[in-house]
Write a protein that holds these residues in place. Structure first.
Motif, PDB file in Angstrom:
ATOM      1  N   GLU A 123      -8.307  -1.556  -7.758  1.00  0.00           N
ATOM      2  CA  GLU A 123      -7.768  -1.358  -6.414  1.00  0.00           C
ATOM      3  C   GLU A 123      -6.319  -1.803  -6.329  1.00  0.00           C
ATOM      4  N   ALA A 124      -5.989  -2.902  -7.013  1.00  0.00           N
ATOM      5  CA  ALA A 124      -4.605  -3.371  -7.010  1.00  0.00           C
ATOM      6  C   ALA A 124      -3.687  -2.356  -7.702  1.00  0.00           C
ATOM      7  N   LYS A 125      -4.151  -1.801  -8.829  1.00  0.00           N
ATOM      8  CA  LYS A 125      -3.353  -0.788  -9.538  1.00  0.00           C
ATOM      9  C   LYS A 125      -3.183   0.463  -8.679  1.00  0.00           C
ATOM     10  N   ALA A 126      -4.273   0.875  -8.019  1.00  0.00           N
ATOM     11  CA  ALA A 126      -4.187   2.073  -7.179  1.00  0.00           C
ATOM     12  C   ALA A 126      -3.225   1.851  -6.014  1.00  0.00           C
ATOM     13  N   LYS A 127      -3.236   0.670  -5.453  1.00  0.00           N
ATOM     14  CA  LYS A 127      -2.338   0.343  -4.355  1.00  0.00           C
ATOM     15  C   LYS A 127      -0.889   0.334  -4.816  1.00  0.00           C
ATOM     16  N   ALA A 128      -0.656  -0.238  -6.001  1.00  0.00           N
ATOM     17  CA  ALA A 128       0.710  -0.251  -6.537  1.00  0.00           C
ATOM     18  C   ALA A 128       1.198   1.155  -6.839  1.00  0.00           C
ATOM     19  N   SER A 129       0.296   1.993  -7.380  1.00  0.00           N
ATOM     20  CA  SER A 129       0.681   3.377  -7.677  1.00  0.00           C
ATOM     21  C   SER A 129       1.005   4.140  -6.413  1.00  0.00           C
ATOM     22  N   ALA A 130       0.211   3.905  -5.350  1.00  0.00           N
ATOM     23  CA  ALA A 130       0.451   4.614  -4.091  1.00  0.00           C
ATOM     24  C   ALA A 130       1.786   4.224  -3.484  1.00  0.00           C
ATOM     25  N   MET A 131       2.227   3.018  -3.666  1.00  0.00           N
ATOM     26  CA  MET A 131       3.504   2.565  -3.128  1.00  0.00           C
ATOM     27  C   MET A 131       4.697   3.128  -3.878  1.00  0.00           C
ATOM     28  N   SER A 132       4.480   3.485  -5.142  1.00  0.00           N
ATOM     29  CA  SER A 132       5.611   3.961  -5.951  1.00  0.00           C
ATOM     30  C   SER A 132       5.763   5.477  -5.954  1.00  0.00           C
ATOM     31  N   VAL A 133       4.935   6.211  -5.212  1.00  0.00           N
ATOM     32  CA  VAL A 133       5.033   7.673  -5.160  1.00  0.00           C
ATOM     33  C   VAL A 133       6.215   8.088  -4.281  1.00  0.00           C
ATOM     34  N   CYS A 134       7.012   9.106  -4.731  1.00  0.00           N
ATOM     35  CA  CYS A 134       8.159   9.614  -3.962  1.00  0.00           C
ATOM     36  C   CYS A 134       7.721  10.788  -3.101  1.00  0.00           C
ATOM     37  N   VAL A 135       8.078  10.714  -1.856  1.00  0.00           N
ATOM     38  CA  VAL A 135       7.769  11.799  -0.933  1.00  0.00           C
ATOM     39  C   VAL A 135       9.056  12.561  -0.645  1.00  0.00           C
ATOM     40  N   TYR A 136       9.144  13.851  -1.025  1.00  0.00           N
ATOM     41  CA  TYR A 136      10.352  14.652  -0.864  1.00  0.00           C
ATOM     42  C   TYR A 136      10.051  15.760   0.102  1.00  0.00           C
ATOM     43  N   SER A 137      10.766  15.775   1.228  1.00  0.00           N
ATOM     44  CA  SER A 137      10.484  16.758   2.264  1.00  0.00           C
ATOM     45  C   SER A 137      11.787  17.378   2.770  1.00  0.00           C
ATOM     46  N   PRO A 138      12.487  18.258   1.970  1.00  0.00           N
ATOM     47  CA  PRO A 138      13.713  18.925   2.429  1.00  0.00           C
ATOM     48  C   PRO A 138      13.388  20.084   3.362  1.00  0.00           C
ATOM     49  N   ARG A 148     -22.366 -10.704 -14.619  1.00  0.00           N
ATOM     50  CA  ARG A 148     -22.083  -9.268 -14.684  1.00  0.00           C
ATOM     51  C   ARG A 148     -21.462  -8.779 -13.373  1.00  0.00           C
ATOM     52  N   ARG A 149     -22.001  -9.260 -12.246  1.00  0.00           N
ATOM     53  CA  ARG A 149     -21.434  -8.868 -10.953  1.00  0.00           C
ATOM     54  C   ARG A 149     -20.000  -9.372 -10.794  1.00  0.00           C
ATOM     55  N   GLU A 150     -19.746 -10.580 -11.261  1.00  0.00           N
ATOM     56  CA  GLU A 150     -18.393 -11.118 -11.174  1.00  0.00           C
ATOM     57  C   GLU A 150     -17.414 -10.297 -11.992  1.00  0.00           C
ATOM     58  N   VAL A 151     -17.842  -9.881 -13.201  1.00  0.00           N
ATOM     59  CA  VAL A 151     -16.975  -9.042 -14.036  1.00  0.00           C
ATOM     60  C   VAL A 151     -16.694  -7.716 -13.354  1.00  0.00           C
ATOM     61  N   LEU A 152     -17.751  -7.088 -12.787  1.00  0.00           N
ATOM     62  CA  LEU A 152     -17.565  -5.807 -12.108  1.00  0.00           C
ATOM     63  C   LEU A 152     -16.655  -5.947 -10.892  1.00  0.00           C
ATOM     64  N   GLU A 153     -16.841  -7.030 -10.130  1.00  0.00           N
ATOM     65  CA  GLU A 153     -15.980  -7.248  -8.971  1.00  0.00           C
ATOM     66  C   GLU A 153     -14.527  -7.479  -9.386  1.00  0.00           C
ATOM     67  N   LYS A 154     -14.321  -8.181 -10.483  1.00  0.00           N
ATOM     68  CA  LYS A 154     -12.965  -8.421 -10.973  1.00  0.00           C
ATOM     69  C   LYS A 154     -12.310  -7.114 -11.403  1.00  0.00           C
ATOM     70  N   GLU A 155     -13.077  -6.288 -12.153  1.00  0.00           N
ATOM     71  CA  GLU A 155     -12.538  -4.997 -12.588  1.00  0.00           C
ATOM     72  C   GLU A 155     -12.230  -4.109 -11.386  1.00  0.00           C
ATOM     73  N   ARG A 156     -13.116  -4.118 -10.390  1.00  0.00           N
ATOM     74  CA  ARG A 156     -12.889  -3.303  -9.204  1.00  0.00           C
ATOM     75  C   ARG A 156     -11.639  -3.776  -8.457  1.00  0.00           C
ATOM     76  N   ALA A 157     -11.458  -5.078  -8.364  1.00  0.00           N
ATOM     77  CA  ALA A 157     -10.276  -5.609  -7.692  1.00  0.00           C
ATOM     78  C   ALA A 157      -9.005  -5.225  -8.428  1.00  0.00           C
ATOM     79  N   GLU A 158      -9.048  -5.275  -9.767  1.00  0.00           N
ATOM     80  CA  GLU A 158      -7.876  -4.880 -10.546  1.00  0.00           C
ATOM     81  C   GLU A 158      -7.559  -3.402 -10.363  1.00  0.00           C
TER      82      GLU A 158
END
Length: 266
Positions: free
Chosen positions: A218-233, A206-216
């Motif tokens: 975090e990876a998705k959140a990291k990928a989403s953060a990299m793809s955000v556009c910052v517009y500052s005119p 159960r702990r391994e499954v939870l750790e795997k889900e948490r890692a996934e």
């Protein structure tokens, strides 16, 4: 009957007979039924000062272990001889009670005159006393009287074998019951250990499954953060200001690409 019922319930009977005609028979039947015995010399305070007796019994075991392991031969001659003499003395007095880890539940005495100290100690502790009582003895403190001649070898042998047979039978029945109980206890412990092992494996999975889900996540959140556009005119006082445009980059490229762009305020 009393001794059989007592030993069938796990009780211990101390055999006491230091007279020459009873000594060997006492040892034989006591060892048959795995009971403690005194057939050489009664050590004063054996029962009433059992804490001190226990220390002497421990010392007997220590010296016996040193002798059997051969470590006593490595000691200096004088020290070795002193220990060997001490071992012989303890063996003579306590050899029959070396496995007695508690005060016995009853005492079987062959000669009330010779074993007067043992009788007094047992009576002081209010232990049940079974005794061979001759015509010249007072049976006042005896709970279970066996009339007979304590000087005749055949009489002593008959009484000891009768009592010893009952004790042996009861002790044998107790041994069977105890072995069954120990087997059941062992099976219960093994079952509990197996259940505990299964629970630990389930918790680990159960702990391994939870750790795997948490890692996934975090990876998705990291990928989403990299793809955000910052517009500052910005446009102030007619001056040109750069517009920062962050281009989407692949997840494995951790360096953001920032491209300045100049806008015409007119």
């Amino acid at each position: 009957v009393f001794t059989g019922e007592l030993t069938r319930g796990g009780g211990k009977v101390l055999f006491v007979g230091t007279k020459k005609q009873a000594s060997d028979v006492v040892q034989t039947w006591a060892e048959k039924s795995n009971m403690p015995y005194v057939n050489r010399r009664w050590l004063p305070g054996l029962l009433t000062n059992f804490n001190i007796s226990t220390n002497r019994i421990k010392r007997l075991h220590e010296l016996t272990e040193l002798t059997e392991s051969g470590q006593i031969d490595l000691l200096p001659t004088k020290e070795r001889m002193n220990m060997q003499a001490e071992l012989a003395k303890l063996e003579f007095a306590l050899g029959g009670v070396r496995d007695m880890d508690r005060v016995p539940d009853a005492v079987f005495i062959l000669d009330l005159k010779s074993e007067e100290i043992a009788l007094r100690e047992a009576a002081r502790l209010r232990l049940p006393i079974i005794a061979l009582v001759d015509s010249n003895c007072d049976p006042g403190n005896i709970d279970y009287v066996i009339p007979g001649n304590d000087d005749a070898i055949r009489s002593c042998e008959l009484v000891i074998s009768t009592v010893g047979g009952a004790v042996e039978e009861g002790a044998g029945a107790w041994k069977v019951i105890e072995e069954k109980r120990q087997a059941e206890e062992q099976a219960r412990r093994e079952k509990e250990a197996e259940e505990r092992r299964k629970r630990e494996e389930e918790d680990k999975a159960r702990r391994e499954v939870l750790e795997k889900e948490r890692a996934e996540q975090e990876a998705k959140a990291k990928a989403s953060a990299m793809s955000v556009c910052v517009y500052s005119p910005g446009q102030h006082d007619g001056e040109q200001h750069p517009e920062l445009v962050v281009h989407q980059i692949p997840p494995d490229d951790v360096t953001p690409k920032i491209v300045p762009k100049f806008l015409d305020p007119n």
